[in-house]
Design a protein around this motif. Structure first.
Motif, PDB file in Angstrom:
ATOM      1  N   PRO A 117      42.876 -31.050  13.711  1.00  0.00           N
ATOM      2  CA  PRO A 117      41.943 -31.806  14.543  1.00  0.00           C
ATOM      3  C   PRO A 117      41.412 -33.034  13.806  1.00  0.00           C
ATOM      4  O   PRO A 117      41.352 -33.069  12.591  1.00  0.00           O
ATOM      5  CB  PRO A 117      40.819 -30.802  14.813  1.00  0.00           C
ATOM      6  CG  PRO A 117      40.943 -29.773  13.756  1.00  0.00           C
ATOM      7  CD  PRO A 117      42.375 -29.759  13.311  1.00  0.00           C
ATOM      8  N   LYS A 153      36.306 -29.673  15.012  1.00  0.00           N
ATOM      9  CA  LYS A 153      36.407 -28.568  15.960  1.00  0.00           C
ATOM     10  C   LYS A 153      37.782 -27.928  15.791  1.00  0.00           C
ATOM     11  O   LYS A 153      38.805 -28.601  15.924  1.00  0.00           O
ATOM     12  CB  LYS A 153      36.213 -29.056  17.389  1.00  0.00           C
ATOM     13  CG  LYS A 153      36.170 -27.933  18.390  1.00  0.00           C
ATOM     14  CD  LYS A 153      35.829 -28.438  19.760  1.00  0.00           C
ATOM     15  CE  LYS A 153      35.746 -27.254  20.723  1.00  0.00           C
ATOM     16  NZ  LYS A 153      35.393 -27.674  22.059  1.00  0.00           N
ATOM     17  N   ILE A 154      37.788 -26.644  15.501  1.00  0.00           N
ATOM     18  CA  ILE A 154      39.039 -25.909  15.304  1.00  0.00           C
ATOM     19  C   ILE A 154      39.175 -24.902  16.427  1.00  0.00           C
ATOM     20  O   ILE A 154      38.274 -24.086  16.663  1.00  0.00           O
ATOM     21  CB  ILE A 154      39.044 -25.199  13.935  1.00  0.00           C
ATOM     22  CG1 ILE A 154      38.903 -26.233  12.816  1.00  0.00           C
ATOM     23  CG2 ILE A 154      40.304 -24.371  13.769  1.00  0.00           C
ATOM     24  CD1 ILE A 154      38.744 -25.652  11.439  1.00  0.00           C
ATOM     25  N   SER A 155      40.316 -24.947  17.111  1.00  0.00           N
ATOM     26  CA  SER A 155      40.539 -24.026  18.221  1.00  0.00           C
ATOM     27  C   SER A 155      40.729 -22.607  17.690  1.00  0.00           C
ATOM     28  O   SER A 155      41.138 -22.398  16.543  1.00  0.00           O
ATOM     29  CB  SER A 155      41.769 -24.434  19.026  1.00  0.00           C
ATOM     30  OG  SER A 155      42.936 -24.184  18.275  1.00  0.00           O
ATOM     31  N   GLU A 156      40.449 -21.650  18.532  1.00  0.00           N
ATOM     32  CA  GLU A 156      40.615 -20.235  18.160  1.00  0.00           C
ATOM     33  C   GLU A 156      42.081 -19.950  17.810  1.00  0.00           C
ATOM     34  O   GLU A 156      42.363 -19.217  16.868  1.00  0.00           O
ATOM     35  CB  GLU A 156      40.160 -19.344  19.322  1.00  0.00           C
ATOM     36  CG  GLU A 156      40.110 -17.873  18.975  1.00  0.00           C
ATOM     37  CD  GLU A 156      38.990 -17.499  18.018  1.00  0.00           C
ATOM     38  OE1 GLU A 156      39.139 -16.478  17.311  1.00  0.00           O
ATOM     39  OE2 GLU A 156      37.962 -18.200  17.977  1.00  0.00           O
ATOM     40  N   ASP A 157      43.014 -20.541  18.559  1.00  0.00           N
ATOM     41  CA  ASP A 157      44.444 -20.325  18.295  1.00  0.00           C
ATOM     42  C   ASP A 157      44.845 -20.831  16.912  1.00  0.00           C
ATOM     43  O   ASP A 157      45.556 -20.148  16.174  1.00  0.00           O
ATOM     44  CB  ASP A 157      45.302 -21.022  19.357  1.00  0.00           C
ATOM     45  CG  ASP A 157      45.171 -20.384  20.727  1.00  0.00           C
ATOM     46  OD1 ASP A 157      44.759 -19.207  20.802  1.00  0.00           O
ATOM     47  OD2 ASP A 157      45.470 -21.067  21.719  1.00  0.00           O
ATOM     48  N   LEU A 158      44.397 -22.041  16.572  1.00  0.00           N
ATOM     49  CA  LEU A 158      44.703 -22.606  15.262  1.00  0.00           C
ATOM     50  C   LEU A 158      44.079 -21.756  14.157  1.00  0.00           C
ATOM     51  O   LEU A 158      44.716 -21.476  13.135  1.00  0.00           O
ATOM     52  CB  LEU A 158      44.210 -24.056  15.159  1.00  0.00           C
ATOM     53  CG  LEU A 158      44.455 -24.760  13.828  1.00  0.00           C
ATOM     54  CD1 LEU A 158      45.939 -24.819  13.506  1.00  0.00           C
ATOM     55  CD2 LEU A 158      43.849 -26.154  13.848  1.00  0.00           C
ATOM     56  N   TYR A 159      42.856 -21.323  14.361  1.00  0.00           N
ATOM     57  CA  TYR A 159      42.173 -20.478  13.381  1.00  0.00           C
ATOM     58  C   TYR A 159      42.968 -19.191  13.146  1.00  0.00           C
ATOM     59  O   TYR A 159      43.222 -18.800  12.003  1.00  0.00           O
ATOM     60  CB  TYR A 159      40.756 -20.164  13.864  1.00  0.00           C
ATOM     61  CG  TYR A 159      40.034 -19.181  12.989  1.00  0.00           C
ATOM     62  CD1 TYR A 159      39.490 -19.576  11.770  1.00  0.00           C
ATOM     63  CD2 TYR A 159      39.909 -17.849  13.363  1.00  0.00           C
ATOM     64  CE1 TYR A 159      38.839 -18.671  10.957  1.00  0.00           C
ATOM     65  CE2 TYR A 159      39.264 -16.937  12.562  1.00  0.00           C
ATOM     66  CZ  TYR A 159      38.728 -17.350  11.356  1.00  0.00           C
ATOM     67  OH  TYR A 159      38.098 -16.439  10.556  1.00  0.00           O
ATOM     68  N   SER A 180      48.935 -31.275  13.681  1.00  0.00           N
ATOM     69  CA  SER A 180      48.238 -30.213  14.396  1.00  0.00           C
ATOM     70  C   SER A 180      46.766 -30.100  14.002  1.00  0.00           C
ATOM     71  O   SER A 180      46.022 -29.345  14.607  1.00  0.00           O
ATOM     72  CB  SER A 180      48.923 -28.872  14.157  1.00  0.00           C
ATOM     73  OG  SER A 180      48.721 -28.452  12.826  1.00  0.00           O
TER      74      SER A 180
END
Length: 90
Positions: free
Chosen positions: A30, A42-48, A28
């Motif tokens: 990046p 780049k880290i998605s808002e959901d993952l964060y 999962s």
């Protein structure tokens, strides 16, 4: 001709833990990209948000001791902090 004694080298932290995998779910994460002289992830808002929830009760810090002090064991530090902070059990 005598050779100078070679300096004893101490292994670096990264060489000791270099093969340790800390992340639980590597697929999962990046893939890092190189842009110029920087590495960008780049880290998605959901993952964060997901990771933020997992680590919301963690405390990261550094314990500074006087030079020559005997290192403290983790259970002694935990007991001392529990007495000082009186954390809730929830």
């Amino acid at each position: 001709m005598t050779q100078a004694p070679s300096a004893q080298t101490t292994p670096s932290f990264s060489s000791i833990v270099g093969d340790v995998v800390i992340a639980e779910n590597l697929p999962s994460l990046p893939i890092p990209k190189v842009r110029g002289d920087k590495i960008v992830v780049k880290i998605s808002e959901d993952l964060y948000e997901e990771q933020l929830k997992l680590f919301r009760t963690n405390l990261i810090g550094r314990l500074l001791l006087r030079k020559g002090s005997i290192p403290l064991k983790i259970d002694v530090i935990k007991t001392s902090l529990d007495v000082l902070w009186k954390p809730s059990k929830s």
